[in-house]
Scaffold this active site. Structure first.
Site, PDB file in Angstrom:
ATOM      1  N   LEU A  88       0.842  -1.209   0.000  1.00 27.11           N
ATOM      2  CA  LEU A  88       0.000   0.000   0.000  1.00 27.11           C
ATOM      3  C   LEU A  88       0.873   1.253   0.000  1.00 27.11           C
ATOM      4  CD1 LEU A  88      -2.913   1.219   0.335  1.00 27.11           C
ATOM      5  CD2 LEU A  88      -2.540   1.103   2.806  1.00 27.11           C
ATOM      6  N   THR A 127       7.053  -5.159   3.783  1.00 25.81           N
ATOM      7  CA  THR A 127       7.458  -6.327   4.576  1.00 25.81           C
ATOM      8  C   THR A 127       7.320  -7.586   3.718  1.00 25.81           C
ATOM      9  OG1 THR A 127       6.625  -5.241   6.548  1.00 25.81           O
ATOM     10  CG2 THR A 127       6.989  -7.619   6.712  1.00 25.81           C
ATOM     11  N   GLU A 170       1.525  -0.442   9.785  1.00 24.69           N
ATOM     12  CA  GLU A 170       0.075  -0.693   9.773  1.00 24.69           C
ATOM     13  C   GLU A 170      -0.693   0.484  10.383  1.00 24.69           C
ATOM     14  OE1 GLU A 170      -1.413  -4.592  10.043  1.00 24.69           O
ATOM     15  OE2 GLU A 170       0.482  -5.509   9.461  1.00 24.69           O
TER      16      GLU A 170
HETATM   17  N1  CAA Z   1     -13.484  -0.028   6.673  1.00 23.53           N
HETATM   18  C1  CAA Z   1     -14.241   0.238   5.557  1.00 23.53           C
HETATM   19  N2  CAA Z   1     -14.193   1.413   4.905  1.00 23.53           N
HETATM   20  C2  CAA Z   1     -13.348   2.347   5.360  1.00 23.53           C
HETATM   21  C3  CAA Z   1     -12.534   2.150   6.505  1.00 23.53           C
HETATM   22  C4  CAA Z   1     -12.636   0.892   7.164  1.00 23.53           C
HETATM   23  N3  CAA Z   1     -11.906   0.619   8.264  1.00 23.53           N
HETATM   24  N4  CAA Z   1     -11.814   3.249   6.719  1.00 23.53           N
HETATM   25  C5  CAA Z   1     -12.143   4.141   5.769  1.00 23.53           C
HETATM   26  N5  CAA Z   1     -13.068   3.588   4.943  1.00 23.53           N
HETATM   27  C6  CAA Z   1     -13.750   4.216   3.810  1.00 23.53           C
HETATM   28  C7  CAA Z   1     -14.486   5.462   4.302  1.00 23.53           C
HETATM   29  O1  CAA Z   1     -15.779   5.148   4.786  1.00 23.53           O
HETATM   30  C8  CAA Z   1     -14.533   6.317   3.044  1.00 23.53           C
HETATM   31  O2  CAA Z   1     -15.581   5.847   2.223  1.00 23.53           O
HETATM   32  P1  CAA Z   1     -16.750   6.874   1.721  1.00 23.53           P
HETATM   33  O3  CAA Z   1     -16.028   7.902   0.910  1.00 23.53           O
HETATM   34  O4  CAA Z   1     -17.662   6.006   0.922  1.00 23.53           O
HETATM   35  O5  CAA Z   1     -17.360   7.457   2.945  1.00 23.53           O
HETATM   36  C9  CAA Z   1     -13.229   5.980   2.339  1.00 23.53           C
HETATM   37  O6  CAA Z   1     -12.803   4.719   2.877  1.00 23.53           O
HETATM   38  C10 CAA Z   1     -12.153   7.021   2.596  1.00 23.53           C
HETATM   39  O7  CAA Z   1     -11.958   7.063   3.993  1.00 23.53           O
HETATM   40  P2  CAA Z   1     -11.425   8.354   4.754  1.00 23.53           P
HETATM   41  O8  CAA Z   1     -12.125   9.578   4.229  1.00 23.53           O
HETATM   42  O9  CAA Z   1     -11.505   8.088   6.223  1.00 23.53           O
HETATM   43  O10 CAA Z   1      -9.913   8.390   4.244  1.00 23.53           O
HETATM   44  P3  CAA Z   1      -8.713   9.306   4.713  1.00 23.53           P
HETATM   45  O11 CAA Z   1      -7.981   9.733   3.505  1.00 23.53           O
HETATM   46  O12 CAA Z   1      -9.187  10.363   5.661  1.00 23.53           O
HETATM   47  O13 CAA Z   1      -7.746   8.250   5.471  1.00 23.53           O
HETATM   48  C11 CAA Z   1      -6.822   6.998   7.279  1.00 23.53           C
HETATM   49  C12 CAA Z   1      -8.063   7.616   6.626  1.00 23.53           C
HETATM   50  C13 CAA Z   1      -7.389   6.259   8.502  1.00 23.53           C
HETATM   51  C14 CAA Z   1      -5.809   8.025   7.735  1.00 23.53           C
HETATM   52  C15 CAA Z   1      -6.169   5.973   6.300  1.00 23.53           C
HETATM   53  O14 CAA Z   1      -5.573   6.627   5.190  1.00 23.53           O
HETATM   54  C16 CAA Z   1      -5.114   5.115   6.953  1.00 23.53           C
HETATM   55  O15 CAA Z   1      -5.430   4.139   7.631  1.00 23.53           O
HETATM   56  N6  CAA Z   1      -3.802   5.442   6.770  1.00 23.53           N
HETATM   57  C17 CAA Z   1      -2.717   4.609   7.230  1.00 23.53           C
HETATM   58  C18 CAA Z   1      -2.378   3.569   6.226  1.00 23.53           C
HETATM   59  C19 CAA Z   1      -1.618   2.420   6.828  1.00 23.53           C
HETATM   60  O16 CAA Z   1      -2.007   1.875   7.845  1.00 23.53           O
HETATM   61  N7  CAA Z   1      -0.567   2.043   6.173  1.00 23.53           N
HETATM   62  C20 CAA Z   1       0.195   0.934   6.591  1.00 23.53           C
HETATM   63  C21 CAA Z   1       0.824   0.285   5.422  1.00 23.53           C
HETATM   64  S1  CAA Z   1       0.711  -1.432   5.465  1.00 23.53           S
HETATM   65  C22 CAA Z   1       1.965  -1.987   6.447  1.00 23.53           C
HETATM   66  O17 CAA Z   1       2.550  -1.290   7.202  1.00 23.53           O
HETATM   67  C23 CAA Z   1       2.150  -3.438   6.328  1.00 23.53           C
HETATM   68  C24 CAA Z   1       3.461  -3.951   6.693  1.00 23.53           C
HETATM   69  O18 CAA Z   1       4.285  -4.171   5.844  1.00 23.53           O
HETATM   70  C25 CAA Z   1       3.690  -4.361   8.083  1.00 23.53           C
END
Ligand code: CAA
Length: 384
Positions: free
Chosen positions: A129, A162, A367
């Site tokens: 991602l 990862t 994450e």
């Molecule tokens: N379940 C279902 N839908 C979801 C959701 C969830 N948990 N969270 C958001 N959505 C949906 C929202 O409802 C919205 O849909 P609608 O437009 O239809 O209402 C859409 O997704 C957009 O959501 P937001 O407006 O909330 O989006 P945002 O741009 O404000 O971002 C955020 C929210 C929580 C900051 C998100 O971007 C986020 O989680 N960022 C962090 C990403 C992350 O965790 N990255 C880690 C990389 S993976 C990794 O690290 C793996 C590894 O190798 C160990």
């Protein structure tokens, strides 16, 4: 409300504990060489620990999330690097494939991922991602996927992946329609040897050094149309829902580091003498140990609750964010206190607690950073 694990859950915990004791014995060496633990991961696959929550129908172990959490804590207690390898395969790749995959995709990809091997070769997955300019702000994806005849053509770069150099299957998120923002992101399944797909720089890291983390490049990388996971435009939702479960795994990894920090500290405090008595008899040390134990138990309860909610198919987005936020915070704190209790010995490699400190820090970052967890939690309050 019941506070007891089932016999099966306890058996899985014990199996993980035994495996960690007998098989994960070279964490210090691998931390130094950054060597990937191939043999350990292969054996985890044999044990069913790479597809713990995947269904039996696809060669998974068909266990519940609580069992997975118990196993993750034990494995991460011995080596958090092994913990994250296991966690990404289980909760980010197998789970997403099982939830959103077609029967054909599950047959082709979930089965080997859940077994952890295919044709005698290690088979694990990666979740792609993050990008150079899209970390916390995950909708800012610049990797693109364009439909062309019978293919999707991917272009872009992914960062901090990862299992990046060791995977056979990559779950990749890319923009299919920029004008739709979050709703223009789609998810794709990319096989390792696809032309146009390249493994780029392997990172040198502060901690979890034995897990491999790298950048990936996509240059006119063609994949079949059927390798779209879920519907077009559904990618961001898939990523978020997958991370809702993934964060429980990382919370459990943090529990393992905190538990190791406490266990090592108690052992050392019972052996080391200062000012004519054992460290454990100094009230200053007792206060630290008591706080570490209290915070670890609180973090366990939060993590178990999030896992339980997931197993009951109840909303668990905020609960997994709360569990990860708190467990990662107390893991860093516990590791820091473990170093302090060990004094000079805490600062050197042999006593392992300096590694715990370096390993713990990443649980506040990947994450979703702690700040992102707070966003998720706060938004759930606004919605309530
Ligand atoms: N379940 C279902 N839908 C979801 C959701 C969830 N948990 N969270 C958001 N959505 C949906 C929202 O409802 C919205 O849909 P609608 O437009 O239809 O209402 C859409 O997704 C957009 O959501 P937001 O407006 O909330 O989006 P945002 O741009 O404000 O971002 C955020 C929210 C929580 C900051 C998100 O971007 C986020 O989680 N960022 C962090 C990403 C992350 O965790 N990255 C880690 C990389 S993976 C990794 O690290 C793996 C590894 O190798 C160990």
């Amino acid at each position: 409300m019941k506070f007891a694990f089932t016999e099966e859950q306890l058996m899985i915990q014990q199996t993980a504990r035994d495996f960690a004791r007998t098989e994960i014995t070279d964490a210090i060496e691998r931390d130094e060489t950054s060597e990937f633990p191939y043999e350990i991961v292969r054996k985890l696959g044999e044990l069913g620990f790479l597809g713990m929550i995947a269904p039996v129908e696809y060669d998974g172990a068909g266990m519940d999330t609580l069992s997975y959490v118990l196993a993750m804590e034990e494995i991460s207690k011995a080596d958090a690097s092994v913990g994250v390898i296991m966690s990404v395969n289980n909760s980010l790749v197998c789970w997403a494939l099982n939830e959103y995959g077609t029967p054909e995709q599950k047959e082709k990809y979930l089965r080997p991922l859940a077994r952890g091997q295919h044709n005698g070769k290690l088979y694990i997955g990666a979740f792609c991602l993050s990008e150079p300019n899209a970390g916390s702000d995950a909708t800012a994806q610049t990797t693109t996927a364009v439909r062309d005849g019978n293919s999707w053509v991917l272009n872009g770069t992914k960062n901090w992946i990862t299992n990046g150099t060791t995977s056979e299957l990559y779950l990749v998120f890319a923009m299919t329609d920029k004008s739709k923002g979050a709703h223009g992101i789609s998810a794709f399944l990319v096989e390792r040897n696809t032309p146009g797909f390249e493994i780029l720089k392997k990172e040198k890291k502060l901690g979890i050094r034995s897990s491999d983390t790298c950048s990936l490049g996509f240059t006119d990388c063609r994949i079949p149309l059927e390798n779209l996971l879920g519907a077009e435009g559904e990618g961001f939702k898939i990523a978020m829902k997958t991370l809702d479960g993934g964060r429980i795994g990382i919370a459990a990894q943090a529990l393992g580091i905190a538990a190791a920090s406490l266990e090592r500290s108690v052992k050392y405090a019972k052996e080391r003498r200062s000012f004519g008595k054992l460290l454990i008899d100094h009230q200053a040390i007792q206060m630290k140990l008591a706080d570490m134990a209290t915070e670890l138990e609180a973090a366990r309860m939060l993590t178990y609750e999030a896992a339980w909610r997931k197993d009951q198919h109840l909303p668990h987005s905020a609960q997994s964010a709360i569990a990860k936020l708190y467990a990662s915070k107390i893991a860093v704190k516990a590791a820091l206190e473990a170093v302090q209790i060990h004094g000079g010995y805490g600062y050197v490699q042999e006593y392992e607690v300096e590694r715990y400190l370096r390993d713990a820090k990443i649980t506040e970052i990947y994450e979703g950073t702690s700040e992102v967890q707070r966003i998720v939690i706060a938004r759930s309050l606004l919605r309530a």
